[in-house]
Design an enzyme around this catalytic site. Structure first.
Site, mmCIF file in Angstrom:
data_model
loop_
_atom_site.group_PDB
_atom_site.id
_atom_site.type_symbol
_atom_site.label_atom_id
_atom_site.label_comp_id
_atom_site.label_asym_id
_atom_site.label_seq_id
_atom_site.Cartn_x
_atom_site.Cartn_y
_atom_site.Cartn_z
ATOM 1 N N ASP A 1 -0.096 3.938 -4.718
ATOM 2 C CA ASP A 1 -1.024 2.983 -5.313
ATOM 3 C C ASP A 1 -0.244 2.141 -6.319
ATOM 4 O O ASP A 1 0.869 2.489 -6.715
ATOM 5 C CB ASP A 1 -2.151 3.752 -6.004
ATOM 6 C CG ASP A 1 -3.153 2.843 -6.676
ATOM 7 O OD1 ASP A 1 -3.494 1.804 -6.098
ATOM 8 O OD2 ASP A 1 -3.589 3.169 -7.795
ATOM 9 N N GLU B 1 -12.231 -4.257 -18.372
ATOM 10 C CA GLU B 1 -13.393 -4.614 -19.187
ATOM 11 C C GLU B 1 -13.107 -4.434 -20.669
ATOM 12 O O GLU B 1 -13.452 -5.289 -21.489
ATOM 13 C CB GLU B 1 -14.598 -3.751 -18.784
ATOM 14 C CG GLU B 1 -15.245 -4.157 -17.481
ATOM 15 C CD GLU B 1 -16.596 -3.498 -17.300
ATOM 16 O OE1 GLU B 1 -16.782 -2.412 -17.870
ATOM 17 O OE2 GLU B 1 -17.450 -4.070 -16.613
ATOM 18 N N ASP C 1 -5.542 -4.883 -5.049
ATOM 19 C CA ASP C 1 -5.356 -6.174 -5.705
ATOM 20 C C ASP C 1 -5.204 -7.304 -4.686
ATOM 21 O O ASP C 1 -4.899 -7.081 -3.516
ATOM 22 C CB ASP C 1 -4.112 -6.133 -6.600
ATOM 23 C CG ASP C 1 -4.422 -5.511 -7.946
ATOM 24 O OD1 ASP C 1 -5.610 -5.272 -8.216
ATOM 25 O OD2 ASP C 1 -3.487 -5.259 -8.720
ATOM 26 N N LYS D 1 -6.659 3.144 3.196
ATOM 27 C CA LYS D 1 -5.404 3.780 2.777
ATOM 28 C C LYS D 1 -5.160 5.053 3.578
ATOM 29 O O LYS D 1 -4.042 5.313 4.045
ATOM 30 C CB LYS D 1 -5.452 4.098 1.278
ATOM 31 C CG LYS D 1 -5.539 2.880 0.368
ATOM 32 C CD LYS D 1 -5.553 3.315 -1.103
ATOM 33 C CE LYS D 1 -5.601 2.116 -2.038
ATOM 34 N NZ LYS D 1 -5.577 2.508 -3.462
ATOM 35 N N ASP E 1 -3.467 7.613 -8.721
ATOM 36 C CA ASP E 1 -3.974 8.106 -10.002
ATOM 37 C C ASP E 1 -5.479 8.034 -10.127
ATOM 38 O O ASP E 1 -6.031 8.558 -11.096
ATOM 39 C CB ASP E 1 -3.356 7.298 -11.145
ATOM 40 C CG ASP E 1 -3.921 5.883 -11.219
ATOM 41 O OD1 ASP E 1 -4.244 5.421 -12.321
ATOM 42 O OD2 ASP E 1 -4.049 5.237 -10.158
#
Length: 1176
Positions: free
Chosen positions: A407, A530, A707, A799, A820
């Protein structure tokens, strides 16, 4: 009682319907027509066994292993027929192995029982009969109202009824469930928030209808039907109303909740389900070798049986005068006699199958796993986290990895977001010292003047107009201020951030709001993005200071503004955005939306869309994470329609998620784009070096991330995953199967035509779905020819699909996944080896992984050092076990040629029993725990050495045959060397007495034991006092035991065959000479092969053992450094060091270089040799 038994056996499930109906406080209807549903109690059971089923269940599981079951059959055969060896010879080792394994598993289960009893016996308070009753956690029933105080853990899954706050809200942390430490707000339905006392709750008449239990922590659908003044009020229940077992109450004095799921039906318990069992490549090889040796065993038994009957065709050997047959033997069936003799030979040779191999391998894996946790180089001081081993079955698999899937966010990066830039109304700004500074002149500012923006300007038009550095024309002032004002209000209001403060039990005009400065507010968020955005808005001048179920408060330069929170449209991975609907102090209603540009921009009909799109791409090229902000002003009529559709969707029990998705799509449209934000997630330390080392080791690295394309490519370039000189191929934005197939063919042609050494591939989630649907083979051909692959916009299941695709490819490579977050769990469980990063996205990945580390850089030592050592150790262990058992049983086979295949045993039964258990077990076990055939620092700094052990090379069929042939050759030397010494009726004793059968067997056994033990010593490169103790101690123990065993007449033994045999044997000087000679001859062959291989076909590892491969080892031609003034025999010593590849710890001088690419010191527990600190 009978129904409970049927439930435990799975024949009578407690409930069958799709929903459950729960009467709060168990107030069932009194009309007599209702049959209450039956639910399980609140006991948690994580143990595997009970007192009653431990023995049968454990024995059943152990005898499912082929070797254990085989030895059980052999033991039963020995009991049923007349065999040459005692049943004890098979029964005692089997009993030892079964007992050791059972004790280990029983102890682990006893610990689980203790943990369960502690949890189930915890005190709780339940509302019953109008009062609070103290009881145990296991006694909670579905429908009970439970009281929980601050900092207590919820004992069951509860629907929140009320809290000590007026709005019925409470804060919880779910760190034990998903690892997130942020405060999460949960709310009760309005009708029950006022029921804050036991007396008031006793008046509540309500029913909860909800779905049956499921494991998803974030999904809950139900509704509460409240009967109030003869009217039924229906309220929707969602995840925000459900308090999960294992979560902890924070910042709230007390709450009341009704139990809806109990015991093993709670979401926490449903997530306990065991992962699929992973098997290492070594274990598969071991099973293959066992089958081969089983074939050898059966072949030897068949050959012996046939030769016995061939020999007995001559009458003088069929019934010799000294061994007359009985009448029963003469009349017995020849077929039965043949089968009986075959089984007898099977028993005689059965020790060629090493029963203790399994238990030794288990002990090696279990004890060896502690070295990872003890390794200080894998300890992260800042977070106080050490490496964790969740399963020890895959230690050696760390040395076989060919693909690494990682990742990006939180794994390669820190997951610490820092606000850097934003685009507002088509103008780019950077944050400098709490001010937004434009990168260029604004449309209405003078060229050459640096424009900046802070909220003091938005709040004061005259100040804004008078500021020389931010000039606007009067007609644009109001519009510009409105856009910037809305942008930062959207940032401050559209989120799920919480504020942790012991005084923040409510919001409003309490004293804490006035006294707390923005810097004193501590924000908690499930998403680091955030938190970074809310903190950035506070630095600019607009401060979020608190929220409740219905209001959110912000301060602009000290001026308090209170917004009524009407609805939250939660984030989900399909929409990739979230929204809030708020009512401003002026009464206007706004929808604020935030999300990925791919989900926000298509819904916008106004704003600077094209400019913002360009800015977003520019941000992504810098490796920044982007979010777009948009809004929509709602009329009263529009809001009424929205409110009605949301209520209908949220109260639906069937297809609620689909209806909510449709409602969200209806609401989030016709938006006005406000701008975009860009936050930076910096790379972790030494990520580039680690990825480069993995590539040098022959490991292909794939990055799988959610992303956007530009951000992912930029990070891949910055972390060294992609090189600037690499030819980057792209498979993105494919719309159809045919288009995707054509693009794949073009990429395949480019790879063959371009004369570039390395290619990199970028593929997005949409194109990947098309590629995996119809063109798997073509896609895999392209991927295999690329040294680096980047998959962006990936969903969690995609994935896992990618990893499975690689796993089932023809090469069957070993895969490793690193992640993670909770979204990485599926790929971690799919890969052969799963590594969890203990980062900021929780502990779910770490809990579901096989190994957990604190930083990505630790992966290099985990693979190159621990993986290398574990693989070499267990590969040698497996092959050595088969070798020493071939040495052990082959003389027994050869002996049958000299005793007319009468099944006479060569060794005494005590030696047969103790050979694997005592005499030869410890040297190989200690070797498999402590062996370091090369310095750990060299392994880590020379990743290419990892290639020497890839593809299971140490357990190849060639190596296996070598060890097997070596065992047979040594066995021939043992047997025939002893035979030539004693076989010519020569007396070797001074009194002329002859040696007998048991003396001959003992001589063979003695030579064999010394040879296999010294052979282990030759394989050992790293000597500690423990190695010396068990190696030479095993030989000494054998001699002492044999003298003791043969020197006393044991009254409980049926035969005294070995009495005084060992004393007689050792009293002959010829025997001592023969023992030394045979041991030297056996090992000489092995030494010659080692010399030949090291000088003519050395591996990279062997070269590293002998030459100066790194500046950290100060030797010219050996890993061992010799002091000055060497003797004339130094060259011979140096030659032996080369042959054996061993270093004496006292001769090794390490010099750690500050330029070492990974670690400047080696604090590993692996380095057991003594070392002067001044040399480090």
């Amino acid at each position: 009682m009978w129904r409970w038994v049927r439930q435990q056996l799975g024949f009578d499930p407690p409930h069958q319907s799709d929903t459950r109906t729960i009467y709060i406080a168990n107030r069932f209807p009194q009309n007599g027509l209702y049959t209450p549903q039956k639910f399980i109690d609140n006991r948690i059971i994580s143990s595997k066994y009970t007192v009653w089923n431990f023995v049968p269940k454990n024995l059943f599981e152990q005898f499912r292993r082929v070797a254990n079951f085989y030895f059980l059959i052999i033991f039963l055969v020995q009991l049923m027929i007349d065999t040459p060896t005692s049943p004890i010879t098979s029964g005692l080792p089997l009993f030892f192995v079964i007992t050791v394994t059972a004790i280990k598993q029983g102890y682990e289960d006893w610990l689980r029982h203790n943990s369960d009893n502690e949890v189930n016996g915890a005190p709780v308070y339940v509302v019953r009969s109008g009062g609070l009753v103290k009881t145990r956690s296991k006694n909670i029933r579905v429908g009970d109202i439970v009281r929980i105080a601050k900092d207590e853990i919820f004992p069951a899954d509860l629907v929140l009824l009320s809290s000590d706050r007026p709005d019925g809200s409470c804060h919880i942390t779910t760190a034990s469930l998903d690892g997130e430490t942020n405060l999460k707000t949960h709310v009760a339905v309005p009708e029950t928030t006022v029921l804050q006392t036991v007396a008031n709750l006793d008046t509540l008449v309500a029913v909860i209808e909800c779905q049956q239990p499921e494991a998803d922590l974030y999904r809950f659908m139900g509704r509460m039907i409240i009967t109030h003044q003869m009217e039924e009020i229906v309220r929707p229940l969602g995840p925000e109303s459900l308090l999960l077992r294992g979560a902890r109450l924070k910042n709230t004095k007390e709450i009341f909740g009704v139990a809806v799921y109990t015991g093993m039906e709670t979401k926490m318990a449903l997530n306990y389900k065991s992962k699929s069992q992973k098997r290492s490549a070594v274990e598969k090889s071991m099973n293959t070798f066992l089958i081969i040796y089983l074939i050898i065993l059966i072949s030897e038994a068949i050959i012996s049986t046939i030769l016995k009957y061939t020999w007995q065709t001559e009458e003088k050997w069929d019934e010799p005068w000294y061994n007359q047959k009985t009448e029963h033997q003469r009349n017995s069936s020849k077929i039965l006699r043949f089968i009986s003799d075959f089984l007898a030979f099977l028993v005689l040779y059965n020790f060629i199958i090493p029963i203790s191999l399994y238990v030794t391998v288990e002990m090696q894996k279990f004890l060896g796993s502690f070295f990872i946790g003890w390794d200080l180089d894998l300890y992260h001081e800042e977070s106080d986290q050490k490496a964790q081993v969740n399963t020890s079955d895959l230690n050696e698999e760390l040395g076989q990895v060919e693909y690494v899937f990682t990742d990006k966010t939180g794994t390669l990066t820190e997951n610490e977001m820092q606000f850097r830039e934003c685009s507002i109304n088509g103008i780019k700004y950077q944050e400098i010292n709490g001010r937004l500074v434009s990168e260029g002149p604004t449309p209405d500012s003078s060229d050459g003047n640096l424009s900046y923006l802070s909220f003091s300007h938005l709040n004061n038009l005259s100040h804004l107009a008078s500021t020389s550095s931010f000039r606007t024309s009067p007609e644009n002032e109001t519009e510009l201020i409105k856009e910037h004002d809305l942008f930062f209000k959207a940032v401050s209001l559209c989120h799920t951030v919480q504020i942790s403060n012991v005084q923040s039990y409510g919001i409003g005009d309490g004293p804490w709001q006035a006294s707390l400065a923005p810097s004193q507010l501590e924000y908690y968020a499930s998403s680091p993005d955030e938190k970074a955005l809310v903190e950035a808005a506070a630095r600019i001048g607009i401060v979020f200071i608190g929220n409740s179920e219905e209001t959110m408060e912000i301060k602009i330069l000290g001026k308090l503004e209170r917004y009524r929170l009407l609805h939250i449209l939660e984030f989900d991975s399909d929409r990739r955005r979230m929204s809030v609907i708020v009512q401003a102090p002026s009464g206007e209603k706004f929808l604020f939306a935030k999300g990925a540009e791919s989900s926000i921009l298509p819904t916008c009909i106004g704003g600077e869309i094209e400019k913002t799109r360009i800015h977003v791409d520019e941000f992504a090229l810098k490796g920044l994470r982007t979010l777009c902000m948009a809004y929509r002003q709602l009329t009263s009529k529009e809001y009424e329609v929205i409110d009605r559709r949301l209520f209908e969707a949220r109260t639906a029990l069937q297809q609620r998620e689909e209806k909510l998705a449709n409602a969200f799509q209806f609401i989030e449209k016709d938006l006005i784009l406000l701008g975009a934000t860009a936050v930076e997630d910096r790379l972790q330390d030494k990520v580039r070096e680690t990825i480069e080392a993995l590539r040098m080791a022959g490991i292909k690295v794939w990055v799988l991330t959610g992303d956007k394309h530009e951000t992912a490519v930029s990070v891949s370039l910055s972390c060294g995953h992609f090189h600037r000189t690499m030819n980057i191929l792209e498979l993105i934005n494919q719309k159809s199967d045919s288009e995707c197939a054509e693009q794949l063919r073009q990429l395949a042609r480019r790879i063959t035509e371009d004369h570039v050494i390395q290619h990199g591939l970028v593929v997005d989630g949409t194109s990947l779905s098309l590629a995996l649907r119809e063109h798997e083979k073509l896609f895999m051909d392209v991927c295999r020819n690329c040294s680096a692959v980047l998959c962006c916009r990936m969903a969690p299941l995609q994935k896992a699909k990618v990893i499975r695709l690689i796993k089932i490819s023809p090469e069957k490579p070993i895969t490793l996944a690193v992640g993670d977050g909770a979204n990485d769990v599926s790929m971690i469980q799919e890969a052969h080896v799963g590594i969890g990063i203990m980062g900021k996205e929780g502990r779910q990945a770490a809990r579901n992984s096989d190994y957990a580390i604190a930083r990505f850089k630790f992966l290099s030592k985990l693979l190159f050092v621990h993986g290398h050592f574990y693989y070499i150790r267990i590969a040698t262990l497996v092959q050595y076990f088969f070798y020493k058992n071939v040495c052990f049983i082959t003389p027994q086979f050869l002996y049958q040629f000299y005793c007319l295949f009468s099944q006479q045993t060569l060794y005494d039964s005590v030696y047969l029993t103790l050979y694997n258990i005592c005499f030869t077990s410890l040297p190989i076990l200690i070797y498999s725990l402590l062996e370091q055939h090369i310095d750990p620092h060299v392994l880590q700094n020379k990743p290419t050495l990892y290639r020497d052990i890839s593809k299971n090379r140490q357990l190849s069929i060639t190596n296996f045959l070598y060890w097997t042939i070596l065992g047979f050759s040594h066995a021939f030397i043992f047997f025939y060397g002893s035979y030539f010494l004693m076989g010519k009726d020569v007396s070797l004793l001074g009194n002329g007495q002859m040696f007998g059968n048991w003396t001959f067997g003992t001589l063979v056994f003695t030579v064999m034991l010394i040879t296999v033990t010294v052979k282990m010593a030759l394989e050992t490169h790293f000597w500690t006092w423990i190695n010396h103790l068990v190696t030479w101690g095993s030989i000494i123990f054998y001699f002492v035991f044999s003298l003791f065993y043969g020197g006393i007449l044991w009254p409980f033994l049926g035969s005294q065959n070995m009495y005084f045999v060992f004393f007689q044997l050792l009293s002959s000087g010829s025997v001592w000479f023969a023992i030394i000679l045979m041991v030297v001859i056996c090992l000489f062959l092995d030494i010659v092969k080692k010399v030949f291989d090291r000088h003519f076909h050395p591996t990279n590892t062997e070269k590293a053992q002998l030459t100066e491969t790194n500046s950290s080892i100060k030797c010219l031609d050996s890993m061992c450094c010799f002091s000055e003034g060497e003797t004339a025999c130094a060259s011979v010593g140096r030659m032996l060091e080369r042959v054996i590849g061993r270093c004496s710890p006292t001769h090794v001088s390490r010099l750690w270089s500050a330029s070492d690419p990974f670690y400047t010191n080696d604090r590993s527990i692996l380095t057991l040799s003594t070392m002067d600190s001044s040399t480090c």
